[in-house]
Design a protein around this motif. Structure first.
Motif, PDB file in Angstrom:
ATOM      1  N   GLU A 160      10.593   2.929   3.977  1.00  0.00           N
ATOM      2  CA  GLU A 160       9.726   2.293   3.001  1.00  0.00           C
ATOM      3  C   GLU A 160       8.596   3.216   2.591  1.00  0.00           C
ATOM      4  O   GLU A 160       8.234   4.143   3.302  1.00  0.00           O
ATOM      5  CB  GLU A 160       9.150   1.016   3.605  1.00  0.00           C
ATOM      6  N   PHE A 161       8.028   2.930   1.398  1.00  0.00           N
ATOM      7  CA  PHE A 161       6.800   3.595   0.988  1.00  0.00           C
ATOM      8  C   PHE A 161       5.720   2.553   0.730  1.00  0.00           C
ATOM      9  O   PHE A 161       5.998   1.344   0.705  1.00  0.00           O
ATOM     10  CB  PHE A 161       7.021   4.516  -0.208  1.00  0.00           C
ATOM     11  N   TYR A 162       4.480   3.005   0.505  1.00  0.00           N
ATOM     12  CA  TYR A 162       3.305   2.147   0.605  1.00  0.00           C
ATOM     13  C   TYR A 162       2.391   2.372  -0.597  1.00  0.00           C
ATOM     14  O   TYR A 162       2.111   3.520  -0.966  1.00  0.00           O
ATOM     15  CB  TYR A 162       2.548   2.442   1.899  1.00  0.00           C
ATOM     16  N   VAL A 163       1.917   1.279  -1.195  1.00  0.00           N
ATOM     17  CA  VAL A 163       1.088   1.365  -2.400  1.00  0.00           C
ATOM     18  C   VAL A 163      -0.062   0.362  -2.270  1.00  0.00           C
ATOM     19  O   VAL A 163       0.150  -0.803  -1.919  1.00  0.00           O
ATOM     20  CB  VAL A 163       1.903   1.051  -3.666  1.00  0.00           C
ATOM     21  N   ASN A 164      -1.274   0.841  -2.564  1.00  0.00           N
ATOM     22  CA  ASN A 164      -2.435  -0.038  -2.642  1.00  0.00           C
ATOM     23  C   ASN A 164      -3.027   0.120  -4.044  1.00  0.00           C
ATOM     24  O   ASN A 164      -3.486   1.198  -4.410  1.00  0.00           O
ATOM     25  CB  ASN A 164      -3.471   0.325  -1.579  1.00  0.00           C
ATOM     26  N   ILE A 165      -2.976  -0.952  -4.839  1.00  0.00           N
ATOM     27  CA  ILE A 165      -3.496  -0.947  -6.210  1.00  0.00           C
ATOM     28  C   ILE A 165      -4.845  -1.681  -6.189  1.00  0.00           C
ATOM     29  O   ILE A 165      -4.918  -2.848  -5.811  1.00  0.00           O
ATOM     30  CB  ILE A 165      -2.535  -1.662  -7.171  1.00  0.00           C
ATOM     31  N   GLU A 166      -5.884  -0.991  -6.643  1.00  0.00           N
ATOM     32  CA  GLU A 166      -7.206  -1.603  -6.693  1.00  0.00           C
ATOM     33  C   GLU A 166      -7.484  -2.110  -8.100  1.00  0.00           C
ATOM     34  O   GLU A 166      -7.329  -1.382  -9.077  1.00  0.00           O
ATOM     35  CB  GLU A 166      -8.283  -0.592  -6.297  1.00  0.00           C
ATOM     36  N   LYS A 167      -7.865  -3.365  -8.208  1.00  0.00           N
ATOM     37  CA  LYS A 167      -8.146  -3.970  -9.506  1.00  0.00           C
ATOM     38  C   LYS A 167      -9.431  -3.400 -10.105  1.00  0.00           C
ATOM     39  O   LYS A 167     -10.406  -3.220  -9.381  1.00  0.00           O
ATOM     40  CB  LYS A 167      -8.252  -5.486  -9.372  1.00  0.00           C
ATOM     41  N   SER A 221       1.925 -19.786  -8.301  1.00  0.00           N
ATOM     42  CA  SER A 221       1.163 -21.031  -8.333  1.00  0.00           C
ATOM     43  C   SER A 221       1.187 -21.607  -6.918  1.00  0.00           C
ATOM     44  O   SER A 221       2.168 -21.409  -6.183  1.00  0.00           O
ATOM     45  CB  SER A 221       1.809 -22.003  -9.320  1.00  0.00           C
ATOM     46  N   PRO A 222       0.162 -22.303  -6.452  1.00  0.00           N
ATOM     47  CA  PRO A 222      -1.032 -22.726  -7.192  1.00  0.00           C
ATOM     48  C   PRO A 222      -2.245 -21.830  -6.930  1.00  0.00           C
ATOM     49  O   PRO A 222      -3.378 -22.334  -6.923  1.00  0.00           O
ATOM     50  CB  PRO A 222      -1.256 -24.116  -6.620  1.00  0.00           C
ATOM     51  N   ILE A 223      -2.068 -20.541  -6.719  1.00  0.00           N
ATOM     52  CA  ILE A 223      -3.194 -19.644  -6.462  1.00  0.00           C
ATOM     53  C   ILE A 223      -3.975 -19.435  -7.760  1.00  0.00           C
ATOM     54  O   ILE A 223      -3.412 -19.034  -8.775  1.00  0.00           O
ATOM     55  CB  ILE A 223      -2.701 -18.290  -5.919  1.00  0.00           C
ATOM     56  N   ALA A 224      -5.267 -19.691  -7.734  1.00  0.00           N
ATOM     57  CA  ALA A 224      -6.090 -19.560  -8.934  1.00  0.00           C
ATOM     58  C   ALA A 224      -6.413 -18.097  -9.210  1.00  0.00           C
ATOM     59  O   ALA A 224      -6.549 -17.283  -8.283  1.00  0.00           O
ATOM     60  CB  ALA A 224      -7.378 -20.357  -8.767  1.00  0.00           C
ATOM     61  N   ASP A 225      -6.531 -17.747 -10.469  1.00  0.00           N
ATOM     62  CA  ASP A 225      -6.886 -16.383 -10.855  1.00  0.00           C
ATOM     63  C   ASP A 225      -8.294 -16.037 -10.368  1.00  0.00           C
ATOM     64  O   ASP A 225      -9.198 -16.889 -10.335  1.00  0.00           O
ATOM     65  CB  ASP A 225      -6.829 -16.221 -12.374  1.00  0.00           C
ATOM     66  N   GLY A 226      -8.474 -14.763 -10.018  1.00  0.00           N
ATOM     67  CA  GLY A 226      -9.789 -14.254  -9.667  1.00  0.00           C
ATOM     68  C   GLY A 226     -10.382 -14.797  -8.392  1.00  0.00           C
ATOM     69  O   GLY A 226     -11.610 -14.809  -8.230  1.00  0.00           O
ATOM     70  N   THR A 227      -9.530 -15.225  -7.429  1.00  0.00           N
ATOM     71  CA  THR A 227     -10.041 -15.873  -6.214  1.00  0.00           C
ATOM     72  C   THR A 227      -9.796 -15.084  -4.941  1.00  0.00           C
ATOM     73  O   THR A 227     -10.308 -15.454  -3.886  1.00  0.00           O
ATOM     74  CB  THR A 227      -9.414 -17.260  -6.055  1.00  0.00           C
ATOM     75  N   LEU A 228      -8.997 -14.011  -4.998  1.00  0.00           N
ATOM     76  CA  LEU A 228      -8.603 -13.298  -3.783  1.00  0.00           C
ATOM     77  C   LEU A 228      -9.221 -11.912  -3.705  1.00  0.00           C
ATOM     78  O   LEU A 228      -9.443 -11.255  -4.728  1.00  0.00           O
ATOM     79  CB  LEU A 228      -7.078 -13.156  -3.723  1.00  0.00           C
ATOM     80  N   ARG A 278     -10.072 -10.687  -7.343  1.00  0.00           N
ATOM     81  CA  ARG A 278     -11.401 -10.429  -7.872  1.00  0.00           C
ATOM     82  C   ARG A 278     -11.510  -8.947  -8.244  1.00  0.00           C
ATOM     83  O   ARG A 278     -10.716  -8.126  -7.770  1.00  0.00           O
ATOM     84  CB  ARG A 278     -12.457 -10.768  -6.821  1.00  0.00           C
ATOM     85  N   PRO A 279     -12.476  -8.558  -9.073  1.00  0.00           N
ATOM     86  CA  PRO A 279     -12.691  -7.126  -9.339  1.00  0.00           C
ATOM     87  C   PRO A 279     -12.888  -6.364  -8.028  1.00  0.00           C
ATOM     88  O   PRO A 279     -13.633  -6.793  -7.141  1.00  0.00           O
ATOM     89  CB  PRO A 279     -13.966  -7.119 -10.190  1.00  0.00           C
ATOM     90  N   GLY A 280     -12.196  -5.241  -7.897  1.00  0.00           N
ATOM     91  CA  GLY A 280     -12.239  -4.472  -6.653  1.00  0.00           C
ATOM     92  C   GLY A 280     -11.232  -4.922  -5.615  1.00  0.00           C
ATOM     93  O   GLY A 280     -11.089  -4.280  -4.567  1.00  0.00           O
ATOM     94  N   GLY A 281     -10.528  -6.021  -5.887  1.00  0.00           N
ATOM     95  CA  GLY A 281      -9.517  -6.501  -4.951  1.00  0.00           C
ATOM     96  C   GLY A 281      -8.321  -5.568  -4.873  1.00  0.00           C
ATOM     97  O   GLY A 281      -8.118  -4.712  -5.732  1.00  0.00           O
ATOM     98  N   GLN A 282      -7.514  -5.747  -3.832  1.00  0.00           N
ATOM     99  CA  GLN A 282      -6.413  -4.836  -3.560  1.00  0.00           C
ATOM    100  C   GLN A 282      -5.069  -5.557  -3.519  1.00  0.00           C
ATOM    101  O   GLN A 282      -4.940  -6.582  -2.859  1.00  0.00           O
ATOM    102  CB  GLN A 282      -6.627  -4.142  -2.216  1.00  0.00           C
ATOM    103  N   LEU A 283      -4.104  -4.980  -4.217  1.00  0.00           N
ATOM    104  CA  LEU A 283      -2.715  -5.422  -4.133  1.00  0.00           C
ATOM    105  C   LEU A 283      -1.978  -4.432  -3.256  1.00  0.00           C
ATOM    106  O   LEU A 283      -1.867  -3.247  -3.589  1.00  0.00           O
ATOM    107  CB  LEU A 283      -2.088  -5.483  -5.518  1.00  0.00           C
TER     108      LEU A 283
END
Length: 303
Positions: free
Chosen positions: A296-303, A148-155, A182-187
């Motif tokens: 370290e290792f590295y991960v990119n998760i696409e929504k 919080s306070p980051i809104a869902d679907g905004t990044l 957002r759809p297509g966004g990356q973690l």
């Protein structure tokens, strides 16, 4: 001076070359400089330390890896891997826990910084050798199990480098971060590998444990985490610290920042596979195991 290379021979930033633009200074490495400023070193302006420090710290410059991430052997160093895992990030995003080492996301992006501590606390907690002028001022104070306070679907992207191991509930943290995209966004996650850090003598956290932490978090489980960490992580407890039980309980009371869990690259991907099937059906994963002498290792998760 916007869009220029600068350097100072004074103060804590002495010797580094920065690319300055939009009120920020971006630490530039020689490969990026040679690609973008063929007149180097003649293209560098030597200025006073006070002027360089007046620019806000921003992410370091990074090269474009979008065409070569799938090429075996092309990623050889920690810097390569960090640039590669974030190279296709676009738009607006948040980095949590950047501290004095913001992540090398492309300069075309807009990054908002978040941390569990406000800026003044980060300054108080800085470690030996860490310069105050390098610490990024968080615009959002939050932790990785609330966001919080980051809104869902905004990044468009969310970055957590050496943060998820500090989460009591990493599956929840990943779900919450994916919710913000957002759809297509990356973690984008960077995670310490158990055998490469002070966790090397601890037991690898298994998937059942992580699932139980997700469904049934509790104070008793937190106690188990703290007891295990101070009993087995290297360098955090010795007999000179006094009775073990009293010591780890005092650290629990102060909410000391520990590594709650441990992973290898493979065990982390196993957790993501379960998460995808049972919690959040994300689109794709790109990952890179430990490279060179990294930890370290590295991960990119696409929504």
């Amino acid at each position: 001076m916007d869009g220029a290379l600068v350097q100072t021979n004074e103060g804590p930033l002495s010797g580094r070359v920065f690319y300055v633009r939009n009120g920020h200074r971006h630490w530039a490495d020689i490969e990026w400089i040679n690609e973008n400023f063929p007149g180097y070193p003649g293209s560098v302006s030597l200025i006073s330390s006070s002027i360089v420090e007046a620019f806000l710290p921003g992410q370091p410059t990074s090269r474009d890896w979008s065409a070569s991430r799938s090429t075996p052997g092309s990623i050889r160093s920690v810097r390569d891997a960090r640039e590669a895992v974030a190279t296709i990030a676009r738009g607006r995003g948040v980095e949590i826990g950047g501290g004095s080492s913001p992540f090398p996301v492309p300069l075309s992006t807009i990054v908002t910084h978040a941390d569990v501590y406000p800026y003044e606390k980060l300054v108080d907690l800085r470690y030996e050798g860490q310069n105050v002028c390098d610490i990024v001022r968080p615009e959002i104070v939050t932790d990785f199990t609330s966001l919080s306070p980051i809104a869902d679907g905004t990044l468009d992207f969310f970055i957590a480098c050496h943060v998820i191991e500090h989460s009591r509930n990493p599956i929840l943290s990943i779900k919450l971060a994916l919710d913000k995209l957002r759809p297509g966004g990356q973690l984008i996650l960077v995670v310490p590998e158990i055998s490469k850090t002070f966790d090397r003598n601890r037991v690898l956290t298994n998937l059942d444990h992580l699932i139980e932490d997700y469904y049934n978090p509790s104070a008793a489980r937190d106690e188990d985490h703290f007891r295990d960490f101070f009993a087995n992580a290297e360098g955090f407890y010795s007999e000179s610290d006094g009775p073990f039980e009293a010591f780890w309980r005092s650290k629990l009371a102060e909410d000391y920042s520990i590594h709650f869990h441990t992973w290898t690259h493979d065990s982390f991907l196993e957790m993501l596979s379960w998460l995808r099937d049972n919690v959040f059906d994300f689109s794709a994963v790109w990952s890179c195991d430990v490279v060179g002498d990294g930890i370290e290792f590295y991960v990119n998760i696409e929504k």
